[in-house]
Structures are given as structure tokens and as C-alpha cells.
Design a protein around this motif. Structure first.
Motif, PDB file in Angstrom:
ATOM      1  N   ARG A  37     -37.946   3.778  62.252  1.00  0.00           N
ATOM      2  CA  ARG A  37     -38.520   4.869  63.037  1.00  0.00           C
ATOM      3  C   ARG A  37     -37.370   5.766  63.607  1.00  0.00           C
ATOM      4  NH1 ARG A  37     -42.546   2.400  66.161  1.00  0.00           N
ATOM      5  NH2 ARG A  37     -40.858   1.585  67.296  1.00  0.00           N
ATOM      6  N   ILE A 113     -44.072  11.193  53.705  1.00  0.00           N
ATOM      7  CA  ILE A 113     -44.131  11.173  55.307  1.00  0.00           C
ATOM      8  C   ILE A 113     -45.674  11.935  55.540  1.00  0.00           C
ATOM      9  CG2 ILE A 113     -43.501  12.071  57.497  1.00  0.00           C
ATOM     10  CD1 ILE A 113     -40.542  12.223  56.327  1.00  0.00           C
ATOM     11  N   GLU A 114     -46.172  12.696  54.986  1.00  0.00           N
ATOM     12  CA  GLU A 114     -47.149  13.367  55.057  1.00  0.00           C
ATOM     13  C   GLU A 114     -48.466  12.666  54.723  1.00  0.00           C
ATOM     14  OE1 GLU A 114     -47.160  16.981  52.642  1.00  0.00           O
ATOM     15  OE2 GLU A 114     -46.617  18.357  54.447  1.00  0.00           O
ATOM     16  N   GLU A 117     -48.394   9.889  57.436  1.00  0.00           N
ATOM     17  CA  GLU A 117     -48.973  10.422  58.713  1.00  0.00           C
ATOM     18  C   GLU A 117     -50.716  10.450  58.618  1.00  0.00           C
ATOM     19  OE1 GLU A 117     -48.797  14.608  61.281  1.00  0.00           O
ATOM     20  OE2 GLU A 117     -47.474  14.266  59.726  1.00  0.00           O
ATOM     21  N   LYS A 118     -51.109  11.072  57.459  1.00  0.00           N
ATOM     22  CA  LYS A 118     -52.629  10.900  57.227  1.00  0.00           C
ATOM     23  C   LYS A 118     -53.037   9.573  57.361  1.00  0.00           C
ATOM     24  CE  LYS A 118     -52.399  14.889  54.022  1.00  0.00           C
ATOM     25  NZ  LYS A 118     -52.510  15.457  52.738  1.00  0.00           N
ATOM     26  N   TYR A 120     -51.770   7.031  59.014  1.00  0.00           N
ATOM     27  CA  TYR A 120     -51.468   6.382  60.158  1.00  0.00           C
ATOM     28  C   TYR A 120     -52.183   6.791  61.318  1.00  0.00           C
ATOM     29  CZ  TYR A 120     -48.466   4.584  63.926  1.00  0.00           C
ATOM     30  OH  TYR A 120     -47.932   4.036  65.070  1.00  0.00           O
ATOM     31  N   LYS A 121     -52.271   7.970  61.489  1.00  0.00           N
ATOM     32  CA  LYS A 121     -52.901   8.525  62.729  1.00  0.00           C
ATOM     33  C   LYS A 121     -54.362   8.097  62.829  1.00  0.00           C
ATOM     34  CE  LYS A 121     -49.952  12.414  63.622  1.00  0.00           C
ATOM     35  NZ  LYS A 121     -49.652  13.913  64.157  1.00  0.00           N
ATOM     36  N   GLU A 126     -51.936   2.538  64.524  1.00  0.00           N
ATOM     37  CA  GLU A 126     -51.428   3.477  65.580  1.00  0.00           C
ATOM     38  C   GLU A 126     -51.908   3.268  66.697  1.00  0.00           C
ATOM     39  OE1 GLU A 126     -51.226   8.436  66.287  1.00  0.00           O
ATOM     40  OE2 GLU A 126     -53.215   7.360  66.037  1.00  0.00           O
ATOM     41  N   CYS A 150     -44.765   9.529  63.910  1.00  0.00           N
ATOM     42  CA  CYS A 150     -45.383  10.615  63.630  1.00  0.00           C
ATOM     43  C   CYS A 150     -45.781  11.554  64.692  1.00  0.00           C
ATOM     44  CB  CYS A 150     -46.561  10.249  62.726  1.00  0.00           C
ATOM     45  SG  CYS A 150     -45.855   9.549  61.378  1.00  0.00           S
ATOM     46  N   ASP A 152     -45.822  14.448  67.605  1.00  0.00           N
ATOM     47  CA  ASP A 152     -45.208  15.307  68.232  1.00  0.00           C
ATOM     48  C   ASP A 152     -45.956  15.755  69.697  1.00  0.00           C
ATOM     49  OD1 ASP A 152     -47.227  17.386  67.496  1.00  0.00           O
ATOM     50  OD2 ASP A 152     -46.434  17.199  65.292  1.00  0.00           O
ATOM     51  N   ASP A 155     -49.702  16.026  69.915  1.00  0.00           N
ATOM     52  CA  ASP A 155     -50.586  15.005  69.687  1.00  0.00           C
ATOM     53  C   ASP A 155     -50.830  14.404  70.881  1.00  0.00           C
ATOM     54  OD1 ASP A 155     -50.866  14.319  66.810  1.00  0.00           O
ATOM     55  OD2 ASP A 155     -48.738  14.125  66.768  1.00  0.00           O
ATOM     56  N   ILE A 219     -42.751  20.983  60.260  1.00  0.00           N
ATOM     57  CA  ILE A 219     -43.444  20.145  61.252  1.00  0.00           C
ATOM     58  C   ILE A 219     -43.406  21.231  62.354  1.00  0.00           C
ATOM     59  CG2 ILE A 219     -42.713  18.503  63.048  1.00  0.00           C
ATOM     60  CD1 ILE A 219     -41.770  16.732  60.689  1.00  0.00           C
TER      61      ILE A 219
END
Length: 259
Positions: A37, A113-114, A117-118, A120-121, A126, A150, A152, A155, A219
Motif C-alpha cells: 500500500r 487498480i480500477e 478498487e471496484k 475492494y470497496k 475493506e 483506494c 480519497d 470516500d 483519480i
């Protein structure tokens, strides 16, 4: 300059665990994830051209931190004495830290990463990470937001709701740093993020950057579109905590934590 001094200069802390954003009792897997990370944030491949030299320096320091904490003997020495063996093989100045990183982690692309992120969130992973970060940092939202993958500043409303729900259910303690965080501190955090977004956008325009590899611009552009959500959220918090604080406030039904 030794490793601890390098960490202090580059990351504002000589605590190796804090540099990786993990607790001192972290498992080997947690330390690996913390390294991944932290290193993604400063990886030279993702840095703007004028920032690549500094990113490389910080990336190399993180590699050394992980090398120490992932070695049982080196970690034990650090835990017991607060020092590191600068002459150890783990801290060899001859090591290619980018190659070392590639051996641990595959090459990361924007799509990777995208996709992550989809998935993980809003996942159980998470949720667990957010609650762990909340407890580890005793409700300090600055450090929580830096720690959660992920995440920012847009969020933050969602993350705060997750923490509030966990407090209400008694899963985590109620820390004053969280429930009584001042509007000034929240606003300062938001302004820092907005300033970084503006600087990234300016650099992008000056250098003519674009395309799939311009992850930071991607981002930051997303952040700009969601700025109103954070503004509304701050107003809600001011109404909730600001007014309650003047009246004495409502006590949470969750178990009490450190004050």
C-alpha cells in the motif's frame, strides 16, 4: 544517514511500523500489505517526471523498512532495542529495490487498480480494514484516510458511516478524536486534498500528460466531480456534532474507548 533518520526525513516518523501504516503486532501478511500500500503511493513508475527522483528515494526507503520488518531476526532486534543493523544483508545498498518489488508484486496497471478498487470497496475486506485502522489510530481520521486502500477524501462520508455503525453496534470503541473531531480539522484535510488535486491538474497541463498511464490525473478528475458530496457532508457534521457539543451532546450506546 541511517534508516531511522531517513524515515524521519522522508515520512515524518522514525517508527518503521508507522511508516508502513501498520500496528506493531501486525502479522507478516499485514506488513506485506502495508508495504504494498505504502509503496504504491510513491512508486517511481507512477510519479510525475519532475517528482520521480524524490519518489525513487522514498520508494527505496520503504523497501528497506519492509526488508527489516519481514526478517524475523531484524524485526526482533528493532522491537527489542529500537535500532536496526545497518550492515545487514537486508539493508544492502547494492540491492535493486525496484527489482525486489517486482519479485514481490506483479506490475500494476491502471486497469488493475480500477478493477481492484471496484471489488475492494464495500467488501468485507475493506470493512475489516476500516475498523482495524480506526482502532489502530484511535479515531484519527487523518491517519485512517491515509491508511485505507483506494480511499480519497470523497470516500470519507462513506467511511465515517461505516465507523459510526461499528461504534453504535459496539464492535469498536468510541474515540473522542473521531466523534468530537473539529470542523476545522476536517476542513483542513479536505483543503489539503483539493490542493493536491489542483497541483496534479496543473502539472498535467504543463507537461501535456494524458492517456491510460496518467493515473493521478484520472483519480483527481474523479475527485473534482464528487467535491459537492464532501461539502454536503461537512455541513451535516457541523449540524450534528457542532450543535450537540453546545448542548452537551448525545452519548453513544457503544462501549467507551480512550479519551
Amino acid at each position: 544517514m541511517g534508516l531511522l533518520e531517513q524515515c524521519e526525513a522522508a515520512f515524518g516518523s522514525a517508527d518503521l511500523y508507522r511508516v508502513l501504516g501498520v500496528r506493531r503486532e501486525a502479522s507478516a501478511q499485514e506488513i506485506r500489505r502495508g508495504y504494498h500500500r505504502a509503496s504504491l503511493r510513491v512508486h517511481p513508475d507512477r510519479a510525475e517526471p519532475d517528482a520521480k527522483e524524490e519518489a525513487t528515494r522514498r520508494f527505496q526507503i520503504l523497501g528497506k523498512v519492509y526488508a527489516v520488518l519481514s526478517d524475523a531476526e531484524q524485526r526482533a532486534l528493532y522491537d527489542e532495542q529500537g535500532t536496526v543493523d545497518e550492515q545487514s544483508e537486508a539493508l544492502s545498498a547494492q540491492r535493486d529495490w525496484q527489482q525486489y518489488w517486482r519479485l514481490l508484486f506483479k506490475k500494476i496497471t491502471v486497469k488493475d487498480i480500477e478493477d481492484f478498487e471496484k471489488n475492494y470497496k464495500d467488501s468485507e475486506e475493506e470493512l475489516s480494514d476500516i475498523k482495524a485502522a480506526y482502532v489502530d489510530f484511535e479515531g484519527d481520521m487523518d491517519r485512517i484516510m491515509e491508511s485505507v486502500l483506494c480511499a480519497d477524501y470523497t470516500d470519507e462520508p462513506r467511511i465515517r458511516k461505516i465507523i459510526e455503525k461499528a461504534i453504535d453496534s459496539g464492535e469498536v470503541p468510541s474515540y473522542k478524536a473521531f466523534v468530537k473531531e473539529s470542523k476545522q480539522k476536517m476542513t483542513a484535510r479536505k483543503r489539503r486534498a483539493e490542493k493536491e488535486a489542483r497541483e496534479a491538474e496543473k502539472t498535467k497541463e504543463e507537461l501535456g500528460l494524458g492517456g491510460e498511464d496518467d493515473l493521478k490525473a484520472l483519480i483527481q478528475s474523479r475527485n473534482k466531480d464528487r467535491k459537492k458530496e464532501m461539502d454536503d457532508f461537512l455541513a451535516q457534521l457541523e449540524a450534528k456534532y457542532g450543535n450537540d457539543a453546545k448542548k452537551g451532546g448525545k452519548k453513544t450506546t457503544a462501549k467507551k474507548g480512550k479519551k
